[in-house]
Every structure is written in C-alpha cells, then in structure tokens.
Write an enzyme that holds these catalytic residues in place. Structure first.
Site, PDB file in Angstrom:
ATOM      1  N   THR A  94     -29.250   4.626  -6.150  1.00 37.24           N
ATOM      2  CA  THR A  94     -28.277   5.403  -6.930  1.00 37.24           C
ATOM      3  C   THR A  94     -28.357   4.904  -8.367  1.00 37.24           C
ATOM      4  O   THR A  94     -28.008   3.750  -8.637  1.00 37.24           O
ATOM      5  CB  THR A  94     -26.843   5.189  -6.400  1.00 37.24           C
ATOM      6  OG1 THR A  94     -26.791   5.610  -5.044  1.00 37.24           O
ATOM      7  CG2 THR A  94     -25.842   6.006  -7.218  1.00 37.24           C
ATOM      8  N   LYS A 169     -24.986  13.220  -6.388  1.00 41.61           N
ATOM      9  CA  LYS A 169     -24.380  11.983  -5.852  1.00 41.61           C
ATOM     10  C   LYS A 169     -23.177  11.554  -6.690  1.00 41.61           C
ATOM     11  O   LYS A 169     -22.096  11.240  -6.157  1.00 41.61           O
ATOM     12  CB  LYS A 169     -25.454  10.882  -5.834  1.00 41.61           C
ATOM     13  CG  LYS A 169     -24.961   9.485  -5.607  1.00 41.61           C
ATOM     14  CD  LYS A 169     -24.884   9.105  -4.159  1.00 41.61           C
ATOM     15  CE  LYS A 169     -24.245   7.738  -4.001  1.00 41.61           C
ATOM     16  NZ  LYS A 169     -24.010   7.358  -2.646  1.00 41.61           N
ATOM     17  N   LYS A 244     -19.296   1.302  -9.776  1.00 42.83           N
ATOM     18  CA  LYS A 244     -20.642   1.593 -10.304  1.00 42.83           C
ATOM     19  C   LYS A 244     -20.857   3.109 -10.387  1.00 42.83           C
ATOM     20  O   LYS A 244     -21.296   3.635 -11.411  1.00 42.83           O
ATOM     21  CB  LYS A 244     -21.699   0.956  -9.387  1.00 42.83           C
ATOM     22  CG  LYS A 244     -23.120   1.353  -9.750  1.00 42.83           C
ATOM     23  CD  LYS A 244     -24.144   0.974  -8.684  1.00 42.83           C
ATOM     24  CE  LYS A 244     -25.445   1.724  -8.925  1.00 42.83           C
ATOM     25  NZ  LYS A 244     -26.459   1.514  -7.912  1.00 42.83           N
TER      26      LYS A 244
HETATM   27  P1  NAD Z   1     -28.690  -4.602  -2.012  1.00 38.17           P
HETATM   28  O1  NAD Z   1     -28.278  -5.426  -3.191  1.00 38.17           O
HETATM   29  O2  NAD Z   1     -28.327  -5.045  -0.649  1.00 38.17           O
HETATM   30  O3  NAD Z   1     -30.295  -4.393  -2.034  1.00 38.17           O
HETATM   31  C1  NAD Z   1     -31.060  -4.265  -3.192  1.00 38.17           C
HETATM   32  C2  NAD Z   1     -32.324  -5.086  -2.978  1.00 38.17           C
HETATM   33  O4  NAD Z   1     -33.209  -4.880  -4.083  1.00 38.17           O
HETATM   34  C3  NAD Z   1     -32.046  -6.579  -2.879  1.00 38.17           C
HETATM   35  O5  NAD Z   1     -32.525  -7.066  -1.637  1.00 38.17           O
HETATM   36  C4  NAD Z   1     -32.812  -7.161  -4.075  1.00 38.17           C
HETATM   37  O6  NAD Z   1     -33.381  -8.439  -3.808  1.00 38.17           O
HETATM   38  C5  NAD Z   1     -33.880  -6.107  -4.274  1.00 38.17           C
HETATM   39  N1  NAD Z   1     -34.476  -6.128  -5.611  1.00 38.17           N
HETATM   40  C6  NAD Z   1     -33.863  -6.160  -6.812  1.00 38.17           C
HETATM   41  N2  NAD Z   1     -34.774  -6.137  -7.811  1.00 38.17           N
HETATM   42  C7  NAD Z   1     -35.984  -6.087  -7.203  1.00 38.17           C
HETATM   43  C8  NAD Z   1     -37.319  -6.062  -7.691  1.00 38.17           C
HETATM   44  N3  NAD Z   1     -37.589  -6.097  -8.987  1.00 38.17           N
HETATM   45  N4  NAD Z   1     -38.322  -6.016  -6.794  1.00 38.17           N
HETATM   46  C9  NAD Z   1     -38.058  -5.986  -5.470  1.00 38.17           C
HETATM   47  N5  NAD Z   1     -36.816  -6.015  -4.946  1.00 38.17           N
HETATM   48  C10 NAD Z   1     -35.798  -6.072  -5.814  1.00 38.17           C
HETATM   49  O7  NAD Z   1     -28.132  -3.134  -2.309  1.00 38.17           O
HETATM   50  P2  NAD Z   1     -27.982  -1.922  -1.268  1.00 38.17           P
HETATM   51  O8  NAD Z   1     -26.612  -1.922  -0.703  1.00 38.17           O
HETATM   52  O9  NAD Z   1     -29.161  -1.916  -0.355  1.00 38.17           O
HETATM   53  O10 NAD Z   1     -28.050  -0.669  -2.279  1.00 38.17           O
HETATM   54  C11 NAD Z   1     -29.284  -0.196  -2.800  1.00 38.17           C
HETATM   55  C12 NAD Z   1     -29.014   1.092  -3.539  1.00 38.17           C
HETATM   56  O11 NAD Z   1     -28.410   2.043  -2.643  1.00 38.17           O
HETATM   57  C13 NAD Z   1     -28.039   0.939  -4.718  1.00 38.17           C
HETATM   58  O12 NAD Z   1     -28.469   1.765  -5.764  1.00 38.17           O
HETATM   59  C14 NAD Z   1     -26.710   1.421  -4.131  1.00 38.17           C
HETATM   60  O13 NAD Z   1     -25.841   1.936  -5.127  1.00 38.17           O
HETATM   61  C15 NAD Z   1     -27.185   2.507  -3.192  1.00 38.17           C
HETATM   62  N6  NAD Z   1     -26.264   2.822  -2.068  1.00 38.17           N
HETATM   63  C16 NAD Z   1     -25.698   1.813  -1.342  1.00 38.17           C
HETATM   64  C17 NAD Z   1     -24.842   2.139  -0.292  1.00 38.17           C
HETATM   65  C18 NAD Z   1     -24.200   1.061   0.538  1.00 38.17           C
HETATM   66  O14 NAD Z   1     -23.260   1.388   1.309  1.00 38.17           O
HETATM   67  N7  NAD Z   1     -24.659  -0.198   0.483  1.00 38.17           N
HETATM   68  C19 NAD Z   1     -24.564   3.478   0.013  1.00 38.17           C
HETATM   69  C20 NAD Z   1     -25.183   4.483  -0.726  1.00 38.17           C
HETATM   70  C21 NAD Z   1     -26.037   4.135  -1.770  1.00 38.17           C
END
Ligand code: NAD
Length: 293
Positions: A94, A169, A244
């Site tokens: 997102t 979204k 966010k």
């Molecule tokens: P998270 O923080 O658990 O996962 C993100 C991952 O990206 C982490 O493991 C981090 O180490 C990795 N990362 C960061 N920079 C990196 C790089 N340069 N190279 C490789 N890996 C890298 O977050 P999440 O909950 O999995 O969310 C991910 C996305 O999905 C976000 O944009 C969030 O807004 C969206 N989202 C989350 C949810 C939810 O309920 N968690 C729901 C809908 C959308």
C-alpha cells in the site's frame, strides 16, 4: 510452474508467498530479515542473498513492502537492473498514488509491464488466500497477473489504469477511518445517555446507521463476537496502519486538489491517538478514548 521472485516477506508477504508455493510455483524470496528468509526456506521456498539475486531469472516479481520509498528504492536499485526482458511486476504494497504511477511509468519506459495491486483482508486473508486485490494496470498486464492473484486472493478487481489500485485502496480506507470514528462516537454518546450498547447495535445495524464498522467490526465488546473489541483491541488492523492509509489519502487529495474535510479530521484524530502511544492497538480502540476510559 512459474519462477516468482517475492520481495518483502513480512506479516503479509510471507503467507502470500507460501500460497504461491502451495500452488506449485517456484518462489525465490528476499527480505532484510533473516527470520523471514528462514521461514521461507522451511515452507519450501528458496531464500536469496539479495533482491537482485531473487529477481535474476524470475518470470514474475511480487513486492510487498512497507511504503513508497521502499518500493521506489527496490525497483530502482535491484529490480530494473536485474529483471529479464518481459518480466511481469506486481506491487502489492500500500503506497502513495504518485509513486505507484511513477514507478509503473518507469517500468513501461524500460519495456516491463507493472501492476499496483494493494490488498485488503489483513494477515488472516493473506494466510487463507482470501485477500481482495484492487488492481491498477493495462488490460494485458491484468490478464497475465490474474492467475497469480487468484491464488493469493478471493476477489480480484481491475480498478483501472496504473495507480487506480492504490486510489481505490485509500478511498476505501478513508471511508473506513471516518466511519469507525462515527460509530465509536455513537456508542460513546449512547453510554452517556444510558442507552444499552446491544440495543443501539440491534437498531442501528438494521437502520440507516448500518455500515461495516458497525456490523462487522463493532468497536464495543459484545454485539460482534469476532471484533477486536472482544480481545482488548488486539489487532486486527493497527491504528498505526490506519493512520498511514489516512495520510496517504490526504497526500493524494492535496496532489489532486480534492476536498476531503472529514478525511483530514480522521487523519488528525488517528495521529493524536497514535501519538498517545496506542499505535499498536486495533484501530477500533479509538472508542476507548472517546468513551474516556
Ligand atoms: P511488515 O512490516 O510485516 O513487512 C514488510 C517487510 O518488508 C518486512 O519483513 C521488511 O523486512 C521487508 N523489507 C523492507 N525493506 C525491504 C527491502 N529493501 N528489501 C527487502 N525487504 C524489505 O508489513 P506488512 O504488514 O507485511 O505490510 C506490507 C504492506 O502491506 C504495507 O504496505 C501495508 O500497508 C500493506 N497491508 C498490510 C495489511 C496488514 O494487515 N498487515 C493489510 C493490508 C495491506
């Protein structure tokens, strides 16, 4: 079987990658966290030493990263320089609409097809493979990506051209942020007026106050047993994540010169809530502040 590079194996990315593995695809993953790489290995995937290594030789690249700056950096530094011609890019993060459009335009200029495909459904939906995907892409890119999105999700909607998935979204989540505050205010007022919470629910859920924040995710314990209010507001969807998305909506509104006064208020409200140290609670916990306990 398709070789898929999956970058960003966090709370959402890992279960999504696991579902692609379960469908028989070859998944090579990369994340900055060693723990995530171990989990991918245990699930039958191939951990890569870098994003560049994961991308080399892949037919499809999926990214699931925290924010626009991470997506920009990973595409510029690792994906564009290492992807084979014809590789399909699917960004499920997102992020802000402007970055989504800019990265997709850069991909197109280099001859790659790219989709923005943010999701709703949370970690439960990611694990169960029942996410909703909101997709911004050219028709041909959408058709190529759909079989992979169908594995990770139950609903896949083609919202329009590049950037439209992110637009959908943040518009949806702006409705949710505003409506959660409205429903919470109504329950707080009902308490002060001596109106039983269940009675308000029974009436409002069948009247014009009906909405998802009321009937599926009720912010007071009791009426909807599955809502986070019944487990002391453990997420769910955190207040920090709601903030966010509301800030992304305000950024998009400023950029597009749209008037969103209630969206602005909701963003300010969640900012104050997170500032107080409640960012890790479910976003429905705003009820507690409004109730004053
Ligand atoms: P998270 O923080 O658990 O996962 C993100 C991952 O990206 C982490 O493991 C981090 O180490 C990795 N990362 C960061 N920079 C990196 C790089 N340069 N190279 C490789 N890996 C890298 O977050 P999440 O909950 O999995 O969310 C991910 C996305 O999905 C976000 O944009 C969030 O807004 C969206 N989202 C989350 C949810 C939810 O309920 N968690 C729901 C809908 C959308």
């Amino acid at each position: 079987m398709t070789t898929i590079a999956f970058i960003g194996l966090g709370n959402m990315g890992f279960p999504m990658a696991k579902n692609l593995l379960g469908a028989g695809h070859d998944v090579r993953g990369f994340d900055l966290s060693d723990e995530s790489l171990e989990k991918l290995k245990a699930a039958g995937g191939v951990p890569a030493a870098s994003a560049a290594e994961a991308v080399s030789g892949a037919e499809v690249v999926v990214t699931m990263l925290p924010a626009g700056k991470h997506v920009r950096a990973v595409y510029d530094e690792s994906i564009f320089p290492n992807a084979a011609p014809g590789t399909l890019f699917i960004d499920c993060s997102t992020i802000d609409v402007d970055t989504a459009r800019a990265v997709a335009a850069d991909a197109a200029a280099k001859g790659f097809a790219m989709l923005d495909a943010p999701v709703s459904g949370g970690t439960g939906g990611a694990e169960a493979g029942t996410l909703t995907f909101m997709v911004g892409a050219e028709d041909s890119a959408f058709e190529r990506a759909k079989p992979f999105l169908d594995i990770m999700g139950a609903t896949v909607v083609h919202a329009g051209a590049e950037g439209s998935g992110q637009a959908a979204k943040i518009c949806n989540n702006m409705v949710l942020g505003i409506s959660m505050i409205a429903v919470s205010e109504a329950f707080a007022l009902a308490d002060k007026l001596g109106l039983d919470r269940q009675k308000l629910f029974d009436i409002s859920s069948k009247s014009s106050g009906q909405c998802w924040a009321m009937t599926s995710y009720c912010p007071v314990p009791g009426p909807v047993p599955t809502s986070p209010a019944n487990r002391d507001y453990q997420p769910g969807f955190t207040a920090a994540m709601m903030l966010k998305d509301l800030e992304l909506a305000q950024q998009a509104a400023d950029s597009a010169k749209a008037t969103t006064p209630m969206g602005k208020k909701a963003a300010e409200f969640y900012a104050a809530f997170v500032e107080k140290g409640y960012g890790a609670l479910d976003f429905s916990a705003v009820f507690k502040t409004l109730r004053g306990n």
